[in-house]
Scaffold this active site. Structure first.
Site, short mmCIF file in Angstrom:
data_model
loop_
_atom_site.label_atom_id
_atom_site.label_comp_id
_atom_site.label_asym_id
_atom_site.label_seq_id
_atom_site.Cartn_x
_atom_site.Cartn_y
_atom_site.Cartn_z
N THR B 147 1.01 48.07 -45.88
CA THR B 147 1.87 47.20 -45.05
C THR B 147 3.34 47.45 -45.36
O THR B 147 3.70 47.68 -46.52
CB THR B 147 1.52 45.73 -45.35
N GLY B 186 0.19 43.69 -54.07
CA GLY B 186 0.12 42.97 -55.35
C GLY B 186 0.25 43.94 -56.50
O GLY B 186 -0.27 45.05 -56.47
N GLU B 429 -5.07 41.58 -45.26
CA GLU B 429 -6.27 42.30 -44.83
C GLU B 429 -6.48 42.15 -43.33
O GLU B 429 -7.60 42.04 -42.87
CB GLU B 429 -7.51 41.82 -45.60
#
Lengths: 192, 472
Positions: B147, B186, B429
Site C-alpha cells: 500500500t 507494520g 487487507e
C-alpha cells in the site's frame, strides 16, 4: 413461490434476495448503457446496489454454511447441548431475516403476518437462550489474562477491579498534582 | 465469585466444557490450546509495571518491541523443544493470544503473517533456501510493503517503480512522487531491516505490472537506513499504536536481479520478461491472510461478548416491579437483543472460516495441478467474507461496548482497544467497499453465464436456480 416461515424458507429467501439484487444490477447497468452511458460509468452509477448485492450474496452463504455446519455438529452433541446450538443458529437466521425484512418484502412473497411471527419467534429465542448466556460465553474459555478486562473477569468482581485499575493511574501516585501550585492556585487567587 | 455470576453458572443447562471442545475442534485441541496459553502466559511477558494506556507513543512502541522479542524468543525455544512448525504459534503471533500480550499491536506480526508467507508463496526454491532460514530464526526482520500513500486496494495503481538495468543486472527502485511512498506496513518504521516491496516492473522500456521484490532497508549491524532509503513512523492512530506502521520512499536504490521473487514471473539476465501462468497467483498470500482474518474476527467478537455478557449478569439496574430488588440487566430483552446475536455470530463466522479454509485448500491443490477455474469464485468469496465479517465484528464489538454503559468507555474494560483492533480490519487487507465491488464483478459475470444457460460454480448456483424459477 409461497413464503415458508421456517429456517429453510428463510435460507431460500436470502438466496432469492441475492439473485434478485444481482439481476436488478445487471438490468440497471444495461439500461444505463442503452441510454448512452459507457460501461464504466454505468457500473459506477449502479455501485451502491452492487455492494448491497455482494453483501446479500455473502449473507446467504454465511447463513447456509452456519446452518449446515451446525446440523452436522449438533448431531454429535449431547442431548443437553444440541438444543442450545440449534437455538443459536435459529436466532442468527431469524435475526438477519428481521434485519433484512425490506429486501425479503421486495424479492420474496413474505407477508406482514409472517414478519409478525418472525418477531415473536425471535423474542422467544432470546428468552430461551437467557439461562445459558453466561455458560455460552464461558465456553469460549478465554482466560482473564487474555480478556484483560475489569468488566469481564471470570469472578465477576467488576467494581473492585474498576477501582484497582483506576488507582494505577500515575495521577493517583500523589494526592496533590504539581499543576495546583503552578497554575490552579495562582488562578484561583486571581494572580494568573 | 460474584453471587449472581455463580447462580448463572449453576442454572446453565449444558456442559460448557463440551462446547469448548467443540469450538476448539476436539478435546485434544483444547488441551493443546490451554497448554500453549499456560506456557506463554506463565512467562509473564504480558505483565506491565504501569498500564500501557499511560505511556507515551514512543514508550508504547519501545514496550511493544521488548515484549515482541521476548515472545518470539519463547516461541523459538518452544519450537525447538516440541519440534513444531509455525502454525502452532500463529495464535500467539497474530491471534487473540498475541493481542493479549501485545494488546495494542505488535511490530513483528507482519514478519510472520506476511513476510514469511510471501517468501514461501512467491520465491523460487533457491531464493527460499537463501531467505527463509534467516527469516525463521529472526536474524532478519521483514515486513510487507504494498500500500502507498496514494494507492491502496487498487493495486494496479501503485506507482513505486523497479526498472531493470541489464548492464549491471540490477533493479533500480524509485518513488517518483510523494503519493508513491509506501505507507502503513507494520514494523516498517523502526523495526524491520528487510521488506517485500510491491512495485511496477519495467524492463526493456516496457511496464509489466506489479511484482514482488525483496529489499534491504537498514544495515544489519547499525540498523541505519541504507543510502536512498527514506523510512520512518506514520504517527499516532485510533488503535494498534504498538504496531510501528511506517512510510518508505526510494531514491535510485539498486538491488540485485535475484531479489525479484521469481516463482511466478521472471526477468532473465538480458532483461527478457517471462510471464506467470495467471495473474491471480499473486493473490495467494492475500487470500491466506483473509481466511486468517475471519478467524481473528471470531476471537475478538468472542472476547467482547464474553466481557459484556458477564458484566450484564453482575450489573443491576432500575426497579420495574415495586418492592422487588433491581434486576440483572441481562434480564432485559433489549440487553439480550444486543448481546446474543454476538454469541451466535462467533459460531457463524467460525463455521464459515473453517468452510472457506477447506475450500482454499481444495482450490490451491487444484492450482498446483494447473486448474484455475475455481480461483475467481474463491477470490470473490474471500473478498465478501472478509468485508462482511470485519464489518459485523466492528458493529458487534461496538454494540457490546455500548451495552456496558459508561464502564464500556473505560480503557480498563478492554472494549475500546478491542474495537480499535477490529475496526482496523475493515480497511487493511482490502478496503471493504472495494472488496464488495470485486465480488460484484464475479456475481455479474455469473448472472450473465446463467442467462446464457451455462452451469455455475457451487456457491453461485442459486443464481441459476432462482433465475430459472423466475422464468417459469
Amino acid at each position: 413461490p409461497p413464503w415458508e416461515n421456517t429456517i429453510e424458507g428463510i435460507l431460500t429467501g436470502f438466496q432469492r434476495v441475492a439473485a434478485g439484487k444481482i439481476a436488478l444490477c445487471v438490468a440497471n447497468i444495461e439500461k444505463r448503457q442503452k441510454n448512452g452511458l459507457p460501461y464504466e460509468d454505468a457500473w459506477n452509477m449502479t455501485s451502491v446496489q452492487l455492494t448491497s448485492a455482494s453483501e446479500a450474496h455473502c449473507r446467504a452463504i454465511l447463513l447456509q454454511t452456519y446452518y449446515k455446519e451446525t446440523e452436522k455438529v449438533s448431531a454429535r452433541a449431547s442431548p443437553a447441548l444440541r438444543p442450545v446450538l440449534l437455538q443459536l443458529v435459529d436466532l442468527y437466521i431469524v435475526y438477519w431475516a428481521l434485519q433484512r425484512v425490506g429486501d425479503l418484502l421486495r424479492y420474496t412473497s413474505i407477508s406482514e403476518r409472517d414478519i409478525e411471527q418472525l418477531q415473536t419467534w425471535y423474542e422467544d429465542l432470546l428468552q430461551k437462550i437467557r439461562p445459558n448466556a453466561v455458560g455460552l460465553v464461558d465456553a469460549f474459555d478465554i482466560r482473564d489474562e487474555i480478556l484483560h478486562s475489569t468488566l469481564g473477569a471470570y469472578d465477576g468482581r467488576v467494581y473492585e477491579r474498576l477501582m484497582e485499575e483506576a488507582l494505577k493511574s500515575p495521577l493517583n501516585a500523589e494526592p496533590v498534582n504539581q499543576s495546583f501550585h503552578q497554575h490552579l492556585k495562582p488562578f484561583m487567587q486571581g494572580k494568573l | 465469585v460474584n453471587a449472581d455470576l455463580q447462580r448463572e453458572r449453576d442454572q446453565c443447562t449444558f456442559n460448557t466444557q463440551e462446547l469448548t471442545h467443540l469450538i476448539d475442534g476436539g478435546e485434544e485441541k483444547t488441551q493443546e490450546r490451554k497448554k500453549r496459553e499456560e506456557v506463554v502466559l506463565n512467562e509473564g511477558i504480558h505483565l506491565e509495571e504501569v498500564p500501557s494506556e499511560y505511556l507515551s507513543h514512543k514508550e508504547k512502541y519501545e514496550l511493544a518491541v521488548k515484549k515482541a522479542c521476548k515472545l518470539f524468543k519463547l516461541i523459538r525455544r518452544l519450537q525447538e523443544e516440541e519440534n513444531t512448525g509455525m502454525e502452532n504459534y500463529r495464535e500467539v503471533l497474530g491471534g487473540y493470544l498475541g493481542s493479549a500480550i501485545l494488546n495494542d499491536g505488535s511490530p513483528l506480526t507482519l514478519h510472520y503473517v506476511m513476510f514469511i508467507p510471501t517468501l514461501m508463496g512467491q520465491a523460487t526454491v533457491e531464493q527460499q533456501a537463501y531467505w527463509i532460514g534467516r527469516a525463521f530464526t529472526c536474524s532478519i526482520i521483514g515486513t510487507y510493503a504494498q500500500t502507498e500513500l496514494g494507492h491502496g486496494t487498487f493495486i494496479r495503481g501503485l506507482e513505486t517503480t523497479a526498472t531493470y538495468d541489464p548492464n549491471t543486472k540490477e533493479f533500480v527502485l524509485n518513488s517518483p512522487t510523494l503519493t508513491s511512498y509506501k505507507w502503513w506496513p507494520g514494523g516498517l518504521a523502526h523495526t524491520a531491516n528487510y521488506s517485500v516491496v510491491v512495485a511496477q516492473l519495467y524492463t526493456k522500456g516496457k511496464c509489466h505490472g506489479i511484482h514482488p521484490f525483496i529489499v534491504q532497508l537498514r544495515d544489519e549491524e547499525t540498523h541505519m537506513p541504507l543510502p536512498g532509503v527514506k523510512v520512518g513512523e506514520i504517527g499516532a492512530k485510533l488503535g494498534m499504536n504498538g504496531t510501528n506502521n511506517g512510510f518508505l520512499g526510494f531514491e535510485n536504490v539498486r538491488i540485485p536481479r535475484e531479489h525479484m521473487l521469481m516463482k511466478n514471473s521472471k526477468v532473465l539476465e538480458d532483461g527478457t520478461y517471462v510471464n506467470s501462468p495467471s495473474s491471480k497467483l499473486t493473490y495467494g498470500t492475500m487470500m491466506f491472510v483473509r481466511v486468517v482474518l475471519v478467524n481473528d474476527m471470531c476471537n475478538y467478537m468472542a472476547k467482547a461478548v464474553t466481557i459484556a455478557t458477564r458484566y450484564s449478569a453482575v450489573r443491576r439496574q432500575s426497579q420495574p416491579k415495586p418492592n422487588e430488588p433491581e434486576p440483572q440487566i441481562l434480564d432485559y430483552l433489549t440487553q439480550q437483543h444486543k448481546l446474543f446475536i454476538g454469541i451466535a455470530s462467533v459460531h457463524a463466522f467460525r463455521s464459515s472460516a473453517t468452510w472457506l479454509w477447506e475450500m482454499y485448500n481444495n482450490v490451491t491443490a487444484e492450482l498446483d495441478a494447473g486448474e484455475l477455474d475455481r480461483l475467481p469464485e474463491l477470490h470473490a468469496l474471500s473478498c465478501c467474507l472478509k468485508a462482511v465479517s470485519t464489518a459485523d465484528a466492528a458493529e458487534c464489538v461496538e454494540r457490546c461496548r455500548l451495552a456496558c454503559g459508561g464502564h464500556g468507555y473505560m480503557l480498563s474494560s478492554n472494549l475500546p482497544l478491542t474495537y480499535g483492533l477490529v475496526t482496523a480490519a475493515c480497511t487493511y487487507e482490502g478496503e471493504n467497499t472495494v472488496l464488495l465491488l470485486q465480488t460484484a464483478r464475479f456475481l455479474v459475470k455469473a448472472h450473465q453465464q446463467a442467462a446464457g444457460g451455462h452451469s455455475l460454480t457451487p456457491t453461485v448456483s442459486y443464481i441459476a436456480a432462482v433465475g430459472a424459477g423466475r422464468r417459469s
